[in-house]
Design a protein around this motif. Structure first.
Motif, short mmCIF file in Angstrom:
data_model
loop_
_atom_site.label_atom_id
_atom_site.label_comp_id
_atom_site.label_asym_id
_atom_site.label_seq_id
_atom_site.Cartn_x
_atom_site.Cartn_y
_atom_site.Cartn_z
N GLN A 269 -4.29 -2.57 4.55
CA GLN A 269 -4.72 -1.42 3.78
C GLN A 269 -6.25 -1.29 3.76
N GLY A 270 -6.69 -0.06 3.84
CA GLY A 270 -8.08 0.26 3.55
C GLY A 270 -8.10 0.94 2.19
N LYS A 271 -8.12 0.14 1.13
CA LYS A 271 -8.05 0.71 -0.22
C LYS A 271 -9.32 1.46 -0.55
N ALA A 272 -9.17 2.57 -1.24
CA ALA A 272 -10.35 3.34 -1.64
C ALA A 272 -11.27 2.50 -2.52
N GLY A 310 -9.02 11.26 5.40
CA GLY A 310 -8.04 11.95 4.59
C GLY A 310 -7.88 11.36 3.20
N LEU A 311 -8.64 10.33 2.87
CA LEU A 311 -8.52 9.71 1.55
C LEU A 311 -8.93 10.66 0.43
N TRP A 312 -9.88 11.54 0.73
CA TRP A 312 -10.27 12.52 -0.29
C TRP A 312 -9.26 13.66 -0.31
N ASN A 316 -6.92 18.86 -4.59
CA ASN A 316 -7.06 18.56 -6.02
C ASN A 316 -8.28 17.72 -6.36
N GLY A 317 -8.92 17.16 -5.35
CA GLY A 317 -10.06 16.29 -5.61
C GLY A 317 -9.61 14.88 -5.94
N GLY A 318 -10.52 13.94 -5.83
CA GLY A 318 -10.21 12.54 -6.08
C GLY A 318 -9.72 11.86 -4.82
N LEU A 319 -9.64 10.53 -4.88
CA LEU A 319 -9.28 9.74 -3.72
C LEU A 319 -7.91 9.11 -3.89
N PHE A 320 -7.11 9.21 -2.81
CA PHE A 320 -5.81 8.57 -2.81
C PHE A 320 -5.98 7.05 -2.80
N PHE A 321 -4.87 6.35 -2.96
CA PHE A 321 -4.90 4.89 -3.11
C PHE A 321 -5.45 4.18 -1.88
N ALA A 322 -4.92 4.49 -0.68
CA ALA A 322 -5.32 3.71 0.50
C ALA A 322 -5.00 4.45 1.79
N TYR A 323 -5.63 3.96 2.84
CA TYR A 323 -5.36 4.41 4.20
C TYR A 323 -4.91 3.18 4.98
N ASP A 324 -3.69 3.22 5.53
CA ASP A 324 -3.18 2.07 6.27
C ASP A 324 -3.84 2.03 7.65
N LEU A 325 -4.61 0.98 7.88
CA LEU A 325 -5.40 0.89 9.10
C LEU A 325 -4.58 0.46 10.31
N LYS A 333 0.66 8.34 -2.97
CA LYS A 333 1.56 8.59 -4.09
C LYS A 333 0.80 8.61 -5.42
N TYR A 334 -0.35 7.98 -5.45
CA TYR A 334 -1.13 7.96 -6.70
C TYR A 334 -2.60 7.74 -6.40
N LYS A 335 -3.39 7.90 -7.45
CA LYS A 335 -4.85 7.69 -7.38
C LYS A 335 -5.24 6.69 -8.46
N GLU A 336 -5.98 5.66 -8.07
CA GLU A 336 -6.44 4.65 -9.01
C GLU A 336 -7.71 5.12 -9.72
N THR A 337 -7.78 4.89 -11.02
CA THR A 337 -9.00 5.21 -11.75
C THR A 337 -10.15 4.35 -11.26
N ARG A 338 -9.91 3.07 -11.04
CA ARG A 338 -10.99 2.17 -10.63
C ARG A 338 -11.58 2.58 -9.28
#
Length: 434
Positions: A269-272, A310-312, A316-325, A333-338
């Motif tokens: 994973q390439g987590k945001a 495509g993470l952004w 709707n704005g904001g970053l998705f959880f991850a990009y599988d490298l 499926k979701y966006k992390e606050t952190r």
């Protein structure tokens, strides 16, 4: 209970007294050098200010757990989480963990909380509305982070920054202790790498090792330890070619380290959140070393985050959880606050450096969108807090509870609350270099 709390309060006081004696004896201490760093407040944003006040009030009212344990001892500290609409329901933690839910405790959230309080105090000058909160949590943090010995570099920067913001030499001295342990216990001179050597094979979180490398560069520069500076540079320069995916311009999340020094990807994973923390670390190292590679990679990662990966979320704005490298697919499926918090901090600091270099600031529209999103869409204004994660359209994530029944995730987490306030309040500093 009173005697137990009194006993451990006395222990914390004893540690503080020892550290004060040590700190006062140091000439040219890190505190004095930290004070020379330029940290200038800018204009306080009324929206951010309101969110900060409300979240800090919520933590004061609902977040403190008097029976929280640290290292098996009752010390007090923050709850891990509490139910948004019923704060009496606390510490909804993994039932398979070894934690005792009533006393479950993550010392990192206490440091996030103290940091949020310290930033608020510094930004508001002589205002004393949170002085009692600072007085309550500070000795707990002193006790928790005395001789901190895990390879997580961000802890050093938080202790150092809070020591400066609060004029607290104990925190500053504990930052030095953390850096000393990074070097003595977790740095492998043969491999030129700071990583978790307690595992076989060795492992490291990319964000932690990069930040630890930056911490050694910073601490070594402040304290006159050139060997620390060299270790920090070596760590970053070893992590970069192993964990940075050049094609995607993103970092992997975790790596394994074999005895011969060879490395393998542990998590594709390439987590945001990892990207934001990596940019923070590289920029901290750049400000001291002026190594152009660190700035170049930071630019590339931000470019990937906001445009190519495509993470952004363009809708709707904001970053998705991850990009599988590996599969080159988004995990959306979701966006992390952190993640939003780390990326806002990284982007804001990047633009500070661009301004200092006389170059154009990039992605200012995304910077403002992240500020707006953390102040509105991610924020729960009725109950004043933040969830660990939300849906792509900022609704409640539905997951299975301990009994297997689907339920909305409506627990405020002290990690998310502390990190969100850190990110928002950092943008109110015109210059922050710690």
């Amino acid at each position: 209970m009173y005697n137990t709390l009194k006993k451990h309060t006395c222990l914390a006081v004893a540690i503080v007294l020892v550290l004060l004696l040590i700190a006062s004896s140091l000439k040219g201490s890190m505190q004095a050098q930290a004070a020379s760093s330029k940290m200038q407040t800018g204009k306080v944003d009324p929206t951010i200010d309101q969110v900060a006040q409300e979240v800090l009030w919520n933590i004061r009212t609902n977040g403190f757990n008097p029976i929280a344990k640290t290292k098996g001892m009752v010390t007090g500290g923050l709850y891990v989480n509490w139910r948004m609409d019923n704060p009496g329901i606390t510490n909804n933690v993994n039932p398979n963990s070894n934690d005792d839910p009533p006393s479950s405790h993550d010392i990192q959230t206490d440091l996030f909380y103290l940091n949020a309080l310290a930033e608020y105090k510094y930004l508001h000058g002589q205002e004393s509305s949170h002085d009692q909160d600072i007085a309550r949590i500070t000795p707990i943090v002193h006790n928790e982070f005395f001789n901190y010995n895990l390879p997580k570099g961000w802890v050093y920067f938080y202790l150092l920054r809070d020591g400066y913001l609060l004029n607290d030499p104990v925190l500053t001295q504990e930052a030095q202790m953390a850096a000393t342990n990074y070097y003595n216990n977790w740095y492998d001179q043969r491999l030129g790498l700071l990583y978790n050597k307690s595992h076989t094979p060795g492992v490291y979180s990319v964000e932690h090792s990069l930040t630890a490398g930056a911490a050694l560069i910073d601490a070594g520069t402040r304290m006159g330890h050139p060997e620390w500076v060299q270790a920090g540079k070596a760590t970053i320069n070893t992590v970069l070619p192993a964990s940075y995916n050049i094609q995607a311009q993103l970092f992997y999340n975790n790596m394994t380290v074999n005895a011969d020094g060879s490395e393998m990807v542990m998590n594709e994973q390439g987590k945001a959140s990892t990207q934001g923390s990596a940019v923070e670390a590289l920029l901290a190292a750049y400000e001291i070393t002026h190594n152009p590679q660190y700035l170049t990679i930071s630019t590339a990662v931000l470019q990937s985050l906001f445009t190519t990966s495509g993470l952004w979320d363009q809708r709707n704005g904001g970053l998705f959880f991850a990009y599988d490298l590996n599969s080159r697919t988004l995990e959306q499926k979701y966006k992390e606050t952190r993640a939003q918090a780390h990326i806002l901090i990284g982007l804001y600091r990047y633009n500070q450096i661009m301004r200092q270099l006389g170059q154009s600031q990039q992605f200012l529209d995304k910077q403002q969108q992240l500020i707006n999103l953390l102040s509105t869409n991610f924020y729960q204004p009725i109950y004043h807090g933040y969830f660990y994660r939300v849906t792509p359209t900022f609704g409640n994530v539905i997951s299975n509870g301990p009994d297997g029944t689907p339920q909305p995730e409506i627990y405020f987490t002290t990690e998310a609350m502390g990190l969100a306030l850190d990110a928002l309040q950092q943008t109110e500093f015109s210059t922050i270099s710690l």
